[in-house]
Scaffold this motif. Structure first.
Motif, PDB file in Angstrom:
ATOM      1  N   ASP A  59       0.849  -1.191   0.000  1.00  0.00           N
ATOM      2  CA  ASP A  59       0.000   0.000   0.000  1.00  0.00           C
ATOM      3  C   ASP A  59       0.884   1.240   0.000  1.00  0.00           C
ATOM      4  OD1 ASP A  59      -1.924  -1.896   0.340  1.00  0.00           O
ATOM      5  OD2 ASP A  59      -2.525  -1.273   2.349  1.00  0.00           O
ATOM      6  N   ARG A  60       0.342   2.341  -0.451  1.00  0.00           N
ATOM      7  CA  ARG A  60       1.101   3.593  -0.398  1.00  0.00           C
ATOM      8  C   ARG A  60       1.302   4.023   1.056  1.00  0.00           C
ATOM      9  NH1 ARG A  60       1.607   6.102  -5.268  1.00  0.00           N
ATOM     10  NH2 ARG A  60       0.195   5.413  -6.940  1.00  0.00           N
ATOM     11  N   ASP A  62       1.408   6.390   4.300  1.00  0.00           N
ATOM     12  CA  ASP A  62       0.664   7.585   4.666  1.00  0.00           C
ATOM     13  C   ASP A  62       1.652   8.690   5.068  1.00  0.00           C
ATOM     14  OD1 ASP A  62       1.555   7.125   7.266  1.00  0.00           O
ATOM     15  OD2 ASP A  62      -0.348   6.341   7.985  1.00  0.00           O
ATOM     16  N   PRO A  63       1.158   9.906   5.430  1.00  0.00           N
ATOM     17  CA  PRO A  63       2.085  10.999   5.770  1.00  0.00           C
ATOM     18  C   PRO A  63       3.025  10.682   6.929  1.00  0.00           C
ATOM     19  CG  PRO A  63      -0.112  11.877   5.353  1.00  0.00           C
ATOM     20  CD  PRO A  63      -0.244  10.387   5.344  1.00  0.00           C
ATOM     21  N   GLN A  64       2.666   9.739   7.793  1.00  0.00           N
ATOM     22  CA  GLN A  64       3.540   9.356   8.907  1.00  0.00           C
ATOM     23  C   GLN A  64       4.481   8.222   8.529  1.00  0.00           C
ATOM     24  OE1 GLN A  64       0.072   9.933   9.439  1.00  0.00           O
ATOM     25  NE2 GLN A  64       0.757  11.987  10.032  1.00  0.00           N
ATOM     26  N   ARG A  66       3.594   5.172   7.608  1.00  0.00           N
ATOM     27  CA  ARG A  66       3.040   3.835   7.836  1.00  0.00           C
ATOM     28  C   ARG A  66       2.440   3.293   6.538  1.00  0.00           C
ATOM     29  NH1 ARG A  66       1.302   6.614  12.647  1.00  0.00           N
ATOM     30  NH2 ARG A  66      -0.661   7.082  11.600  1.00  0.00           N
ATOM     31  N   TRP A  67       2.464   1.988   6.392  1.00  0.00           N
ATOM     32  CA  TRP A  67       1.977   1.382   5.161  1.00  0.00           C
ATOM     33  C   TRP A  67       1.454  -0.018   5.431  1.00  0.00           C
ATOM     34  CZ3 TRP A  67       5.292  -2.733   3.576  1.00  0.00           C
ATOM     35  CH2 TRP A  67       6.547  -2.741   4.197  1.00  0.00           C
ATOM     36  N   HIS A  92      -6.199  -2.989  -2.776  1.00  0.00           N
ATOM     37  CA  HIS A  92      -5.518  -2.032  -1.895  1.00  0.00           C
ATOM     38  C   HIS A  92      -4.100  -1.710  -2.345  1.00  0.00           C
ATOM     39  CE1 HIS A  92      -2.983  -5.198  -0.085  1.00  0.00           C
ATOM     40  NE2 HIS A  92      -4.066  -5.971  -0.166  1.00  0.00           N
TER      41      HIS A  92
END
Length: 240
Positions: A59-60, A62-64, A66-67, A92
């Motif tokens: 998955d891509r 996230d801004p933090q 995490r994936w 996903h």
């Protein structure tokens, strides 16, 4: 107990002039062959990848940072068939990392070896604080000889290096990191040169002055007194 070899290895990344082609990655002096495949280009995957192996659906982040990920294996007919099937079964993921044996074209991973690699990747990512796994069940570990396990351990570190290379880190950046654990790019304020006085605005105009006034308040009072007496003469700053 099997011996563990965690010697660093160089990654060789092959980029095609055609941006639609997958990115080929291999670990130098290792047996792991890897392919980074964009979901939109999965149908272009070569039939040579229809061999047993393991794969990670990504998955891509996230801004933090995490994936999410899904860990799987393919036996027969192979990785290509399994990835094309996952296009329909899972929506996903945006990339897939495929792993196979590559040292000898006449040999491939067998079903037990692919299953062992799937289980170890699951355990490794399950412990990572940046990763959320989509697997419903933990893969079963097949029984392998110590020699087989020792050879397969060589796959793990290059796989983690590739994940880091493409921006999928396993753990948050520590607070003591050089960038403080924050953005990699920071705004840096320029510092004045050593032994060079900081210029300031002199009254009444903005002409730079390298000698700061000894008593700015006194100068202001004198100018006010000159204005009240009608004797103040404004001198425009001269351009050099």
């Amino acid at each position: 107990m099997c011996a563990m070899r965690f010697a660093p290895s160089q990654l060789v990344v092959s980029l095609s002039y055609d941006l639609n082609n997958p990115i080929k990655i291999r670990a130098k002096h290792k047996v792991a062959g890897m392919l980074l495949l964009d979901r939109d280009h999965a149908n272009r995957l070569e039939r040579g990848w229809n061999v047993p192996g393991a794969y990670i659906l990504l998955d891509r982040p996230d801004p933090q940072g995490r994936w999410g990920a899904y860990i799987g294996k393919a036996t027969n007919p192979g990785l290509r068939h399994r990835v094309l099937q996952q296009l329909k079964d899972r929506d996903h993921w945006y990339r897939a990392l495929l792993i196979r044996y590559e040292s000898n074209e006449d040999e491939t991973l067998n079903s037990s070896e692919a299953g062992w690699l799937e289980g170890k990747l699951y355990n490794h990512l399950h412990r990572a604080r940046q990763v959320t796994l989509h697997n419903r069940n933990r893969p079963q570990d097949p029984t392998l000889t110590d020699d087989d396990e020792t050879s397969l351990i060589d796959y793990l570190l290059p796989i983690e290096s590739v994940l880091r290379l493409i921006g999928h880190t396993l753990y948050p950046r520590p607070a003591g990191a050089p960038d403080g654990g924050g953005p990699l790019v920071k705004r840096i304020k320029p510092r004045p040169e050593a032994n060079k006085p900081v210029p300031h605005l002199s009254l009444p105009g903005p002409t730079p002055n390298t000698s700061p006034p000894s008593d700015p308040a006194k100068e202001v009072k004198e100018i006010i007194a000159q204005i009240e007496a009608g004797t103040f003469v404004y001198r425009a700053p001269q351009c050099r």
